[in-house]
Design a protein around this motif. Structure first.
Motif, PDB file in Angstrom:
ATOM      1  N   HIS A  46      -5.516  10.385   5.994  1.00 32.94           N
ATOM      2  CA  HIS A  46      -6.680   9.817   6.681  1.00 32.94           C
ATOM      3  C   HIS A  46      -6.585   9.950   8.199  1.00 32.94           C
ATOM      4  CE1 HIS A  46      -7.833   7.967   2.854  1.00 32.94           C
ATOM      5  NE2 HIS A  46      -6.570   7.591   2.731  1.00 32.94           N
ATOM      6  N   ARG A 104      -2.411  -1.791   6.429  1.00 35.40           N
ATOM      7  CA  ARG A 104      -3.063  -0.483   6.349  1.00 35.40           C
ATOM      8  C   ARG A 104      -4.165  -0.370   7.387  1.00 35.40           C
ATOM      9  NH1 ARG A 104      -7.661   1.724   4.260  1.00 35.40           N
ATOM     10  NH2 ARG A 104      -7.502   3.819   3.303  1.00 35.40           N
ATOM     11  N   HIS A 159       0.829  -1.202   0.000  1.00 45.18           N
ATOM     12  CA  HIS A 159       0.000   0.000   0.000  1.00 45.18           C
ATOM     13  C   HIS A 159       0.862   1.250   0.000  1.00 45.18           C
ATOM     14  CE1 HIS A 159      -2.137   3.404   1.791  1.00 45.18           C
ATOM     15  NE2 HIS A 159      -3.174   2.934   1.126  1.00 45.18           N
ATOM     16  N   SER A 160       1.825   1.311   0.915  1.00 47.33           N
ATOM     17  CA  SER A 160       2.689   2.483   1.008  1.00 47.33           C
ATOM     18  C   SER A 160       3.937   2.127   1.804  1.00 47.33           C
ATOM     19  CB  SER A 160       1.965   3.662   1.668  1.00 47.33           C
ATOM     20  OG  SER A 160       1.375   3.275   2.903  1.00 47.33           O
ATOM     21  N   LEU A 192      -0.821   7.676   4.158  1.00 51.56           N
ATOM     22  CA  LEU A 192      -1.867   7.429   5.143  1.00 51.56           C
ATOM     23  C   LEU A 192      -2.168   8.645   6.005  1.00 51.56           C
ATOM     24  CD1 LEU A 192      -0.889   3.834   6.330  1.00 51.56           C
ATOM     25  CD2 LEU A 192      -2.857   4.485   4.930  1.00 51.56           C
ATOM     26  N   LEU A 215      -4.510   2.501  10.512  1.00 53.94           N
ATOM     27  CA  LEU A 215      -5.627   3.447  10.527  1.00 53.94           C
ATOM     28  C   LEU A 215      -6.700   3.073  11.546  1.00 53.94           C
ATOM     29  CD1 LEU A 215      -6.160   4.182   6.717  1.00 53.94           C
ATOM     30  CD2 LEU A 215      -4.910   5.544   8.419  1.00 53.94           C
TER      31      LEU A 215
END
Length: 284
Positions: free
Chosen positions: A142, A111, A49-50, A139, A115
């Motif tokens: 968010h 992820r 994802h990152s 991220l 979060l």
């Protein structure tokens, strides 16, 4: 009591500014970061994802041959044991290829966990304020803005009492393993303890700083500045914390240092932290 007149590390609204950027990476470390980035893409592909880099390298304060490369990786799903083995192998490969770094450390999470509500004021804050985006969607978009308040202090470092028994076990294990592997017991035992001194010194300094962070009203990642901020409110422990800051940069393998951490400074700091800010919320 000392007060910080001009808040450091805060924006005009009093929120913690994100530290570090890719533009601050010293030239000597740019090939290291580029190699790690390419290897992460190859390792995880679409599951990634990152990814982020944090620590002294994106802050621009890294020292050639002394600093390590710190990475955080967010996957689209929960990481597996194979994933953890993969990032360890990746780190070893990068460390061998580039003599300008002294090791690679990679944090690996999903992820969803980063979060999650439970991590908003711990891992979420860490990503949003201390990590520099390297790959993928950031991220931080968010996550909320963060102030240097008691809630942030509690949720980031309010678990020291839980960590101390694990630290004692790590100290004993490192010493025993070193002795078993060599007849030159003293030298190898000290070498095995040196990374623990570095890690525990940094952790205690950062915990001491976040203890006083709401009163100091600011943010810094500089170990000496953290120790000095702490010492302004706890002068009776100031020299201990300054010594820990020095060992966080230039560690020794002194067993007496580690014993003082788990028998004196650590327990005292855990009690005072719980008194001032409370205990970190339970995690699964």
């Amino acid at each position: 009591m000392a007060e910080n007149v001009t808040p450091k590390g805060l924006d005009p609204q009093g929120c913690i500014e994100r530290e570090g950027s890719l533009g601050r990476i010293p030239p000597a470390f740019r090939p290291v970061v580029a190699s790690a980035r390419d290897r992460l893409l190859e390792l995880f592909g679409a599951r990634l994802h990152s990814a982020y880099v944090y620590g002294s390298i994106p802050r621009g304060t890294a020292r050639v041959g002394r600093s390590d490369l710190d990475l955080l990786v967010a996957l689209r799903e929960e990481p597996t044991d194979a994933d953890r083995a993969g990032v360890l192998a990746l780190g070893d490969a990068v460390d061998r290829e580039f003599p300008q770094i002294d090791g690679v450390s990679t944090l690996l999470y999903s992820r969803a966990r980063l979060l999650s509500p439970a991590e908003t004021y711990d891992l979420g804050w860490f990503v949003a304020c201390l990590c520099t985006p390297l790959l993928g969607e950031d991220l931080a978009e968010h996550l909320p803005r963060y102030r240097p308040d008691s809630r942030l202090a509690r949720e980031t470092n309010g678990d020291l009492a839980l960590l101390l028994p694990r630290w004692r076990h790590r100290i004993e294990k490192a010493t025993v393993e070193a002795i078993e592997q060599t007849t030159e017991q003293t030298g190898d035992a000290e070498a095995a303890r040196r990374p623990l001194v570095r890690f525990m010194s940094r952790h205690l300094v950062r915990t001491g700083f976040t203890l006083v962070m709401p009163r100091w009203n600011g943010w810094t990642s500089d170990l000496t500045e953290m120790a000095e901020a702490f010492g302004a409110y706890y002068p009776e422990r100031a020299q201990q914390m300054l010594a820990a800051a020095a060992l966080g940069r230039e560690p020794t393998g002194d067993a007496a240092v580690l014993r003082s951490y788990v028998d004196d400074l650590g327990p005292w700091l855990a009690r005072e932290y719980a008194r001032v800010h409370g205990v970190k919320s339970p995690r699964d």
